[in-house]
Design an enzyme around this catalytic site. Structure first.
Site, PDB file in Angstrom:
ATOM      1  CG  PHE A 235       5.538 -17.851 -44.788  1.00 28.77           C
ATOM      2  CD1 PHE A 235       5.189 -19.093 -45.299  1.00 28.77           C
ATOM      3  CD2 PHE A 235       4.823 -16.729 -45.215  1.00 28.77           C
ATOM      4  CE1 PHE A 235       4.148 -19.216 -46.212  1.00 28.77           C
ATOM      5  CE2 PHE A 235       3.782 -16.844 -46.134  1.00 28.77           C
ATOM      6  CZ  PHE A 235       3.442 -18.090 -46.634  1.00 28.77           C
ATOM      7  CD  GLU A 236      10.058 -12.394 -47.385  1.00 29.23           C
ATOM      8  OE1 GLU A 236      10.888 -12.874 -48.189  1.00 29.23           O
ATOM      9  OE2 GLU A 236      10.105 -11.246 -46.973  1.00 29.23           O
TER      10      GLU A 236
END
Ligand code: GDP
Ligand code: MN
Length: 348
Positions: A235-236
């Site tokens: 996740f980013e």
């Protein structure tokens, strides 16, 4: 049918879009997924989560990248699922192969040794290309050059709470460059010399080191050794211009020449994290407590019952990883002088 609030940016996909529910301007932003054709049904699940909880209200684009050609089924199914425009890119060969300064025999020997030691993905060549690509190249793909913001999505992830605001806009308005939902200690056998390489970079490029950096997150002894703490990069949400900056590209090139993507098994998560920790100011890194998320085997379920009820969350708070001893999120709070959310100690 594009609405005024969501003008077509690219004419390459003939697709009728439902009107975005949330009015107002959109950011120059896209989802981005690196995937193989064989990942189709697992990325399909991720897309449903992201669309249901967020993107059906905003209709952001989605870029898919692959070292091979995407097949028609992959494109057809993902285009049907995404509410925004979908775009498909092939990775140039030179971004997915051994650079000429890498000794291939040495790299092959390391893979054998790591296989014996049963280090996860230790014997994989493709995993190493993937980590190097996510570390140094995805943000420079021609399709990605059109955007300023990205949200990375991997196959088989889940989102557990409604997200009712534009997270890209929030990042911009609050001057954030990088963000995370889960943090943890890296498996040290995959990165034995990464910190040395980072220190070597810092010594040669003091001009790139932020004054108000997150050294306290990265090190317990003022930089001598690494805590192995990193933000989990599956996740980013982040700023692509930062990754394309001279500072970040110099950092990547310095690490690339050190050889650890192939002579060890450096992950893009510690690479992005050390870069953010050293070269961004503390307040440019954001912890999205409100984005409830799962990537095997960890869950981030927001602390605070009222929030979970108000946002229709379906995660089990007992599965929240944040205050577990193996998470680095408490350390992030301490680094930033933040007060831990009420009730955190009851979840441990
Ligand atoms: P893990 O989360 O570290 O276990 O690794 P994943 O298997 O989830 O891989 C990370 C990301 O890279 C995912 O988005 C995968 O779909 C993608 N990926 C991994 N290996 C390859 C590959 O060889 N080719 C392509 N095109 N994508 C890959
Ligand atoms: Mn994954």
């Amino acid at each position: 049918l594009a609405t005024d609030s969501n003008p077509p940016k690219t004419p390459n996909v003939d697709k009728e879009l439902p009107p975005a529910i949330v009015p107002g301007d959109r950011m120059n932003a896209t989802f981005v997924t690196l995937a193989r054709n064989s990942d189709l049904w697992e990325i399909a699940k991720s897309i449903r989560h992201v669309e249901d909880r967020f993107n059906r209200k905003f209709n952001y684009d989605w870029v898919f990248l692959n070292d091979d050609d995407f097949n028609d089924e992959f494109k057809k199914v993902t285009t049907a699922l995404v509410s925004g425009r979908t775009r498909y890119g092939k990775i140039p060969k030179e971004h997915w192969s051994f650079p000429d300064f890498i000794d291939q025999d040495k790299a092959a020997k390391v893979r054998e040794e790591m296989k014996e030691k049963k280090i996860i993905y230790g014997d994989s060549v493709s995993y190493r290309h993937m980590c190097r690509y996510e570390s140094g190249f995805f943000f420079r793909h021609p399709l990605m050059l059109e955007y300023e913001w990205y949200w990375r999505v991997e196959p088989s992830i889940e989102l557990y709470c409604d997200i009712n605001y534009d997270t890209f806009k929030w990042m911009a308005e609050n001057k954030k460059k990088y963000s995370f939902v889960l943090s943890l200690y890296e498996y040290v056998e995959t990165i034995p010399t990464l910190w040395e390489a980072a220190k070597n970079f810092s010594a040669h490029h003091p001009e790139h080191i932020a004054k108000d950096n997150s050294m306290k997150f990265l090190s317990d002894d003022d930089g001598k050794t690494y805590t192995n703490c990193h933000f989990w990069s599956n996740f980013e949400i982040g700023n692509l211009n930062w990754l394309r900056s001279k500072a970040y590209v110099d950092f990547f090139e310095s690490l690339d020449h050190a050889g650890g993507f192939f002579y060890e098994r450096w992950g893009d998560a510690p690479v992005h994290s050390i870069a953010a920790g050293l070269m961004l100011n503390k307040d440019e890194i954001h912890f999205f407590n409100d984005i409830a998320y799962y990537h095997v085997p960890f869950t981030h379920c927001p602390t605070g019952e009222q929030y979970r009820l108000d946002h229709k969350c379906h995660c089990n708070p007992k599965e929240n990883f944040d205050w577990n001893g193996y998470s680095c999120t408490a350390r992030f709070y301490e680094t930033n002088g933040m007060q831990k959310p009420e009730g955190y100690d009851k979840e441990k």
